[in-house]
Motif scaffolding. Structure first.
Motif, PDB file in Angstrom:
ATOM      1  N   ASP A 162      61.487  91.206  51.798  1.00  0.00           N
ATOM      2  CA  ASP A 162      62.943  91.168  51.679  1.00  0.00           C
ATOM      3  C   ASP A 162      63.616  92.409  52.264  1.00  0.00           C
ATOM      4  OD1 ASP A 162      62.020  92.927  49.771  1.00  0.00           O
ATOM      5  OD2 ASP A 162      63.448  92.308  48.230  1.00  0.00           O
ATOM      6  N   LYS A 163      62.846  93.332  52.843  1.00  0.00           N
ATOM      7  CA  LYS A 163      63.379  94.552  53.429  1.00  0.00           C
ATOM      8  C   LYS A 163      63.657  94.346  54.917  1.00  0.00           C
ATOM      9  CE  LYS A 163      62.926  96.851  49.590  1.00  0.00           C
ATOM     10  NZ  LYS A 163      64.115  97.239  48.795  1.00  0.00           N
ATOM     11  N   THR A 164      64.602  95.144  55.445  1.00  0.00           N
ATOM     12  CA  THR A 164      65.002  95.015  56.847  1.00  0.00           C
ATOM     13  C   THR A 164      64.794  96.319  57.605  1.00  0.00           C
ATOM     14  OG1 THR A 164      67.262  95.497  56.123  1.00  0.00           O
ATOM     15  CG2 THR A 164      66.698  93.184  56.525  1.00  0.00           C
ATOM     16  N   LEU A 165      64.372  96.192  58.834  1.00  0.00           N
ATOM     17  CA  LEU A 165      64.165  97.325  59.744  1.00  0.00           C
ATOM     18  C   LEU A 165      65.066  97.141  60.953  1.00  0.00           C
ATOM     19  CD1 LEU A 165      62.603  99.749  61.101  1.00  0.00           C
ATOM     20  CD2 LEU A 165      60.944  98.023  61.889  1.00  0.00           C
ATOM     21  N   LEU A 166      65.935  98.122  61.205  1.00  0.00           N
ATOM     22  CA  LEU A 166      66.789  98.108  62.396  1.00  0.00           C
ATOM     23  C   LEU A 166      66.211  99.070  63.423  1.00  0.00           C
ATOM     24  CD1 LEU A 166      69.399  97.442  63.984  1.00  0.00           C
ATOM     25  CD2 LEU A 166      70.511  99.310  62.718  1.00  0.00           C
ATOM     26  N   ILE A 167      65.888  98.560  64.616  1.00  0.00           N
ATOM     27  CA  ILE A 167      65.378  99.379  65.715  1.00  0.00           C
ATOM     28  C   ILE A 167      66.488  99.526  66.742  1.00  0.00           C
ATOM     29  CG2 ILE A 167      63.665  99.566  67.555  1.00  0.00           C
ATOM     30  CD1 ILE A 167      61.760  97.927  65.804  1.00  0.00           C
ATOM     31  N   ILE A 168      67.010 100.736  66.889  1.00  0.00           N
ATOM     32  CA  ILE A 168      68.079 101.009  67.849  1.00  0.00           C
ATOM     33  C   ILE A 168      67.441 101.417  69.175  1.00  0.00           C
ATOM     34  CG2 ILE A 168      70.070 102.452  68.374  1.00  0.00           C
ATOM     35  CD1 ILE A 168      70.483 102.818  65.365  1.00  0.00           C
ATOM     36  N   GLY A 169      67.611 100.569  70.193  1.00  0.00           N
ATOM     37  CA  GLY A 169      66.944 100.774  71.480  1.00  0.00           C
ATOM     38  C   GLY A 169      65.727  99.883  71.601  1.00  0.00           C
ATOM     39  N   GLY A 170      65.896  98.623  71.269  1.00  0.00           N
ATOM     40  CA  GLY A 170      64.758  97.713  71.156  1.00  0.00           C
ATOM     41  C   GLY A 170      64.050  97.375  72.449  1.00  0.00           C
ATOM     42  N   ALA A 171      64.747  97.388  73.584  1.00  0.00           N
ATOM     43  CA  ALA A 171      64.133  96.949  74.836  1.00  0.00           C
ATOM     44  C   ALA A 171      63.485  98.080  75.624  1.00  0.00           C
ATOM     45  CB  ALA A 171      65.179  96.254  75.711  1.00  0.00           C
ATOM     46  N   GLY A 172      63.622  99.311  75.154  1.00  0.00           N
ATOM     47  CA  GLY A 172      63.009 100.436  75.850  1.00  0.00           C
ATOM     48  C   GLY A 172      61.514 100.509  75.630  1.00  0.00           C
ATOM     49  N   GLY A 173      60.902 101.561  76.180  1.00  0.00           N
ATOM     50  CA  GLY A 173      59.452 101.688  76.087  1.00  0.00           C
ATOM     51  C   GLY A 173      58.964 101.786  74.655  1.00  0.00           C
ATOM     52  N   VAL A 174      59.562 102.674  73.858  1.00  0.00           N
ATOM     53  CA  VAL A 174      59.159 102.818  72.459  1.00  0.00           C
ATOM     54  C   VAL A 174      59.594 101.600  71.652  1.00  0.00           C
ATOM     55  CG1 VAL A 174      59.350 104.220  70.371  1.00  0.00           C
ATOM     56  CG2 VAL A 174      59.258 105.335  72.592  1.00  0.00           C
ATOM     57  N   GLY A 175      60.824 101.156  71.871  1.00  0.00           N
ATOM     58  CA  GLY A 175      61.345 100.032  71.113  1.00  0.00           C
ATOM     59  C   GLY A 175      60.533  98.762  71.286  1.00  0.00           C
ATOM     60  N   SER A 176      60.111  98.501  72.506  1.00  0.00           N
ATOM     61  CA  SER A 176      59.328  97.291  72.776  1.00  0.00           C
ATOM     62  C   SER A 176      58.052  97.268  71.938  1.00  0.00           C
ATOM     63  CB  SER A 176      58.969  97.225  74.267  1.00  0.00           C
ATOM     64  OG  SER A 176      60.118  97.188  75.072  1.00  0.00           O
ATOM     65  N   LEU A 177      57.386  98.422  71.849  1.00  0.00           N
ATOM     66  CA  LEU A 177      56.153  98.498  71.077  1.00  0.00           C
ATOM     67  C   LEU A 177      56.428  98.575  69.585  1.00  0.00           C
ATOM     68  CD1 LEU A 177      54.186 100.712  73.533  1.00  0.00           C
ATOM     69  CD2 LEU A 177      53.387  98.534  72.626  1.00  0.00           C
ATOM     70  N   ALA A 178      57.530  99.224  69.197  1.00  0.00           N
ATOM     71  CA  ALA A 178      57.873  99.289  67.777  1.00  0.00           C
ATOM     72  C   ALA A 178      58.115  97.893  67.220  1.00  0.00           C
ATOM     73  CB  ALA A 178      59.103 100.164  67.580  1.00  0.00           C
ATOM     74  N   ILE A 179      58.792  97.054  67.990  1.00  0.00           N
ATOM     75  CA  ILE A 179      59.027  95.674  67.560  1.00  0.00           C
ATOM     76  C   ILE A 179      57.698  94.969  67.330  1.00  0.00           C
ATOM     77  CG2 ILE A 179      59.856  93.401  68.306  1.00  0.00           C
ATOM     78  CD1 ILE A 179      62.086  94.916  69.839  1.00  0.00           C
ATOM     79  N   SER A 180      56.815  95.049  68.317  1.00  0.00           N
ATOM     80  CA  SER A 180      55.540  94.337  68.234  1.00  0.00           C
ATOM     81  C   SER A 180      54.666  94.862  67.110  1.00  0.00           C
ATOM     82  CB  SER A 180      54.796  94.456  69.567  1.00  0.00           C
ATOM     83  OG  SER A 180      55.519  93.862  70.615  1.00  0.00           O
ATOM     84  N   LEU A 181      54.597  96.183  66.955  1.00  0.00           N
ATOM     85  CA  LEU A 181      53.745  96.772  65.925  1.00  0.00           C
ATOM     86  C   LEU A 181      54.275  96.457  64.533  1.00  0.00           C
ATOM     87  CD1 LEU A 181      52.953 100.215  67.593  1.00  0.00           C
ATOM     88  CD2 LEU A 181      51.333  98.339  67.164  1.00  0.00           C
ATOM     89  N   ALA A 182      55.602  96.489  64.373  1.00  0.00           N
ATOM     90  CA  ALA A 182      56.180  96.142  63.078  1.00  0.00           C
ATOM     91  C   ALA A 182      55.916  94.673  62.750  1.00  0.00           C
ATOM     92  CB  ALA A 182      57.677  96.428  63.080  1.00  0.00           C
ATOM     93  N   ALA A 183      56.050  93.804  63.740  1.00  0.00           N
ATOM     94  CA  ALA A 183      55.804  92.379  63.528  1.00  0.00           C
ATOM     95  C   ALA A 183      54.346  92.113  63.162  1.00  0.00           C
ATOM     96  CB  ALA A 183      56.187  91.592  64.777  1.00  0.00           C
ATOM     97  N   LEU A 184      53.441  92.916  63.712  1.00  0.00           N
ATOM     98  CA  LEU A 184      52.010  92.736  63.451  1.00  0.00           C
ATOM     99  C   LEU A 184      51.573  93.301  62.108  1.00  0.00           C
ATOM    100  CD1 LEU A 184      50.336  93.579  66.897  1.00  0.00           C
ATOM    101  CD2 LEU A 184      50.129  91.420  65.650  1.00  0.00           C
ATOM    102  N   ASN A 185      52.120  94.456  61.749  1.00  0.00           N
ATOM    103  CA  ASN A 185      51.556  95.213  60.631  1.00  0.00           C
ATOM    104  C   ASN A 185      52.487  95.401  59.446  1.00  0.00           C
ATOM    105  OD1 ASN A 185      49.107  95.679  62.030  1.00  0.00           O
ATOM    106  ND2 ASN A 185      50.061  97.340  63.180  1.00  0.00           N
ATOM    107  N   ALA A 186      53.640  94.738  59.422  1.00  0.00           N
ATOM    108  CA  ALA A 186      54.566  94.869  58.300  1.00  0.00           C
ATOM    109  C   ALA A 186      55.228  93.520  58.018  1.00  0.00           C
ATOM    110  CB  ALA A 186      55.631  95.928  58.610  1.00  0.00           C
ATOM    111  N   LYS A 187      55.782  93.411  56.815  1.00  0.00           N
ATOM    112  CA  LYS A 187      56.430  92.174  56.399  1.00  0.00           C
ATOM    113  C   LYS A 187      57.937  92.210  56.624  1.00  0.00           C
ATOM    114  CE  LYS A 187      53.066  91.605  52.641  1.00  0.00           C
ATOM    115  NZ  LYS A 187      52.911  91.585  51.163  1.00  0.00           N
TER     116      LYS A 187
END
Length: 333
Positions: free
Chosen positions: A147-172
């Motif tokens: 039920d928690k939310t994560l906002l990634i500011i700069g999602g399409a950049g180099g770090v953001g692209s991987l942060a999205i994927s890693l969060a989707a893989l390893n967090a709820k």
């Protein structure tokens, strides 16, 4: 051994110059690596800007992302042998990867993904480590409920692209990423974002989805510019992590009232201070290589320039400095 490197010219810091420095045999934990590809990151352009501003006495070799082949192994380096294919993000206190060969601490290196070519591998280490450390060591989103939310500011950049994927893989957590156009939004969704919003009006965009606050914020772009919205949007007892240094003092009053935490993520901390857990960076890269080879994690390479030349390095620096990169740009030797 004499090598070829491209460095910031001390006589004219606005220019690059080709140099041929001597490089010693690897000592202790070092590996000597034959560099095959390098990627260009915002840190390259920022360091160069500071050198232009402050000047320098000798050529400075930039570059902190590489893939290559091990040529020699130091006496205390373990887990590597001559001929191994490796990837790493490097150490900002040492000569960078914009050179044909480089000495690098083996503890911040891992074997590269077997399924990736040189350019694909060079695109990932620095951004991967930054995303991993920010998400899992600073914010600890892996401990959050669904039920928690994560906002990634700069999602399409180099770090953001991987942060999205890693969060989707390893967090709820529900992953919300900012994007500036339809193409960038789709890029984020393809990497696992649950929702994308336009960064120009964060509060207004989130309100359209009935979201008034978020539990975690990972800021990867313009801390100063987004700070007011970050303070408004963070939930009481929320967690904020930024990788972008501020140019002006940040008002902390709203965070105090909310008992919200602010974390800084700087990927070079471990190597710069030789922390007791410095080898954790090598471990992280090895885990990521496994995820890539299992097909669970996508690369972020978006553009490749062929040839280790001043012209290509200038072109890459100019593109990254614009601040509108989607994914990563790589120079393949």
């Amino acid at each position: 051994m004499t090598i070829t490197a491209i460095a910031v010219d001390p006589s004219n810091p606005k220019e690059f110059t080709v140099i041929h420095p001597q490089i010693s045999a690897p000592a202790d934990y070092d590996l000597l690596v034959d560099v095959k590809a390098v990627s260009i990151n915002p840190v390259d352009t920022k360091v160069r800007e500071n050198l232009i501003k402050n000047g320098l006495e000798q050529p400075r070799v930039l570059g902190w992302d590489a893939s290559g082949v091990v040529l020699a192994v130091g006496s205390k380096a373990t887990g590597f042998k001559i001929g191994d294919e490796v990837w790493y993000a490097g150490d900002i206190t040492r000569p960078g990867s914009n050179s044909t060969q480089q000495l690098i601490d083996s503890r911040i290196v891992s074997h590269k993904p077997q399924s990736m070519n040189w350019a694909q591998a060079a695109a990932m280490p620095l951004t991967t480590l930054t995303a991993w450390e920010g998400l899992f060591e600073r914010l600890k989103v892996q401990d959050a409920d669904a039920d928690k939310t994560l906002l990634i500011i700069g999602g399409a950049g180099g770090v953001g692209s991987l942060a999205i994927s890693l969060a989707a893989l390893n967090a709820k957590v529900k992953v919300i990423a900012t994007a500036s156009n339809a193409s960038s939004a789709q890029w984020c969704l393809d990497r696992g974002a649950d929702l994308t919003v336009d960064w120009h009006d964060l509060k207004g965009e989130l309100a359209k989805h009935d979201i008034k606050q978020v539990d975690y914020i990972f800021c990867l772009n313009d801390t100063d510019g987004h700070w007011a919205a970050i303070c408004d949007l963070i939930a009481p007892q929320g967690q904020i992590c930024t990788i972008v240094e501020n140019s002006h003092p940040l008002d902390q009053s709203a965070l105090k009232m909310k008992s919200a935490a602010l974390h800084w993520e700087f990927m070079y901390t471990r190597s710069m201070f030789n922390t007791p857990d410095i080898a954790e960076q090598g471990n992280i890269l090895q885990q990521v290589a496994k995820l890539v080879d299992e097909g669970k994690l996508q690369g972020t390479l978006s553009d490749t320039l062929q040839g280790f030349t001043i012209e290509n390095l200038e072109k890459a620096h100019h593109k990254v400095a614009e601040g509108r990169m989607r994914g990563k740009m790589v120079i393949e030797f």
